[in-house]
Motif scaffolding. Structure first.
Motif, PDB file in Angstrom:
ATOM      1  N   SER A  20       6.872   3.582   8.254  1.00 24.05           N
ATOM      2  CA  SER A  20       8.225   3.594   7.692  1.00 24.05           C
ATOM      3  C   SER A  20       8.298   2.896   6.339  1.00 24.05           C
ATOM      4  CB  SER A  20       9.200   2.928   8.670  1.00 24.05           C
ATOM      5  OG  SER A  20       8.822   1.584   8.924  1.00 24.05           O
ATOM      6  N   SER A  21       7.333   2.019   6.052  1.00 27.65           N
ATOM      7  CA  SER A  21       7.349   1.323   4.766  1.00 27.65           C
ATOM      8  C   SER A  21       7.046   2.263   3.605  1.00 27.65           C
ATOM      9  CB  SER A  21       6.341   0.167   4.765  1.00 27.65           C
ATOM     10  OG  SER A  21       5.010   0.636   4.804  1.00 27.65           O
ATOM     11  N   LEU A  22       6.566   3.466   3.906  1.00 24.29           N
ATOM     12  CA  LEU A  22       6.307   4.456   2.855  1.00 24.29           C
ATOM     13  C   LEU A  22       7.576   5.198   2.453  1.00 24.29           C
ATOM     14  CD1 LEU A  22       2.909   6.001   4.034  1.00 24.29           C
ATOM     15  CD2 LEU A  22       3.291   4.399   2.155  1.00 24.29           C
ATOM     16  N   GLY A  23       8.656   4.977   3.182  1.00 26.93           N
ATOM     17  CA  GLY A  23       9.903   5.653   2.864  1.00 26.93           C
ATOM     18  C   GLY A  23      10.011   6.993   3.570  1.00 26.93           C
ATOM     19  N   ASP A  24      10.962   7.821   3.120  1.00 23.88           N
ATOM     20  CA  ASP A  24      11.139   9.128   3.745  1.00 23.88           C
ATOM     21  C   ASP A  24      10.180  10.139   3.129  1.00 23.88           C
ATOM     22  OD1 ASP A  24      12.216   9.787   1.250  1.00 23.88           O
ATOM     23  OD2 ASP A  24      14.278   9.523   1.926  1.00 23.88           O
ATOM     24  N   LEU A  39       0.838  -1.197   0.000  1.00 26.43           N
ATOM     25  CA  LEU A  39       0.000   0.000   0.000  1.00 26.43           C
ATOM     26  C   LEU A  39       0.873   1.247   0.000  1.00 26.43           C
ATOM     27  CD1 LEU A  39      -2.711  -1.007   2.653  1.00 26.43           C
ATOM     28  CD2 LEU A  39      -2.848  -1.206   0.172  1.00 26.43           C
ATOM     29  N   ASP A  40       1.064   1.850  -1.158  1.00 31.36           N
ATOM     30  CA  ASP A  40       1.801   3.113  -1.201  1.00 31.36           C
ATOM     31  C   ASP A  40       0.884   4.230  -0.708  1.00 31.36           C
ATOM     32  OD1 ASP A  40       0.032   3.584  -3.297  1.00 31.36           O
ATOM     33  OD2 ASP A  40       1.551   3.463  -4.862  1.00 31.36           O
ATOM     34  N   TRP A  41       1.418   5.454  -0.650  1.00 23.44           N
ATOM     35  CA  TRP A  41       0.611   6.536  -0.109  1.00 23.44           C
ATOM     36  C   TRP A  41      -0.616   6.801  -0.964  1.00 23.44           C
ATOM     37  CZ3 TRP A  41      -1.276   8.733   3.734  1.00 23.44           C
ATOM     38  CH2 TRP A  41      -2.038   9.914   3.580  1.00 23.44           C
TER      39      TRP A  41
END
Length: 269
Positions: free
Chosen positions: A181-185, A43-45
């Protein structure tokens, strides 16, 4: 036994038994994804935002656009199903109540629902209204953003739940620290949009029901770049009052109950 087709959903009525048969949801429920370390990476943003908006529109339909005003009373991640396109569908209306056109709120002596999603006025006083669902929606939105359950214990935080943790970070100007945190910075997602969603989530979980927005206002704020009001203190912050060596999930560390109301944790059928 009587079988009827209602807007594409089959309804079975046999004596006192009533059953709804939903369309098949290949992706199960939302909690199957967002609370799993591996699956939530799918699930991305953009997809999470679409789910947040989709749930808001679904609750708005129940409150305003359906023929009868419906208060769900048990809105949570496991009661949001996902179809093949990951479109959210609100399910499990076993605790739902219908309101008349002019009805604002109702009262029950036996509040039932899921701990962590229940509004304070419902859990403590048995009062429920559209604003009760708004509170549950706010919890759900924060869970989708963070990938954590509301009753998750935060090491190093004076709060025992996600609402309190998000509120503390918001006051410190570090609200993006709750983002999964799985969405990255911050370069991996639109920070302004995520912040707006966090702010809307905090507006929905404000302690006073009158301060919370309606679902119509929530949908409008999600779909437009408007000035979003600053939230007030949320409910159920659950400040930690236990010793560091004590299990935070034990009942000994929980605040004493102020009444005899029982909150039952129900699982989706």
């Amino acid at each position: 036994m009587t079988l009827k087709k209602i807007r594409g959903v089959t309804c079975s009525i046999h004596k006192e038994e009533r059953m709804l048969i939903y369309e098949y949801m290949p992706n199960k429920s939302l909690d199957f994804f967002i609370f799993d370390e591996i699956k939530r990476q799918l699930l991305d943003w953009r997809k999470r935002f679409e789910i947040i908006v989709g749930i808001a529109r679904g609750v708005l339909y129940l409150h305003q656009d359906s023929r009868l005003k419906i208060i769900h009373r048990d809105l949570k991640a496991s009661n949001v199903l996902l179809d093949a396109a990951m479109t959210p569908k609100i399910s499990d209306f076993g605790l739902a109540r219908m309101f008349g056109d002019d009805q604002i709120e109702a009262n029950t002596n036996r509040p039932v629902g899921t701990y962590g999603y229940m509004s304070p006025e419902y859990a403590m006083e048995g009062l429920y209204s559209t604003k009760s669902d708004v509170f549950s929606y706010g919890v759900l939105a924060l869970e989708i953003i963070s990938g954590k359950r509301n009753n998750h214990f935060y090491v190093g935080s004076p709060c025992l739940n996600l609402i309190g943790h998000a509120w503390d970070l918001w006051k410190e100007g570090k609200a993006l620290d709750i983002v999964d945190s799985s969405l990255g910075d911050e370069a991996s997602y639109p920070a302004f949009e995520v912040l707006r969603c966090i702010q809307i989530g905090l507006l929905c979980v404000q302690e006073q029901a009158a301060d919370r927005p309606t679902m119509l206002e929530v949908v409008f704020m999600l779909g437009n770049e408007v000035n979003v009001p600053s939230p007030n203190k949320p409910a159920f912050i659950n400040r930690r009052i236990i010793d560091s060596g004590q299990d935070p999930s034990s009942s000994a560390g929980a605040p004493a109950s102020q009444n005899d109301i029982t909150i039952s944790e129900l699982e989706a059928r």
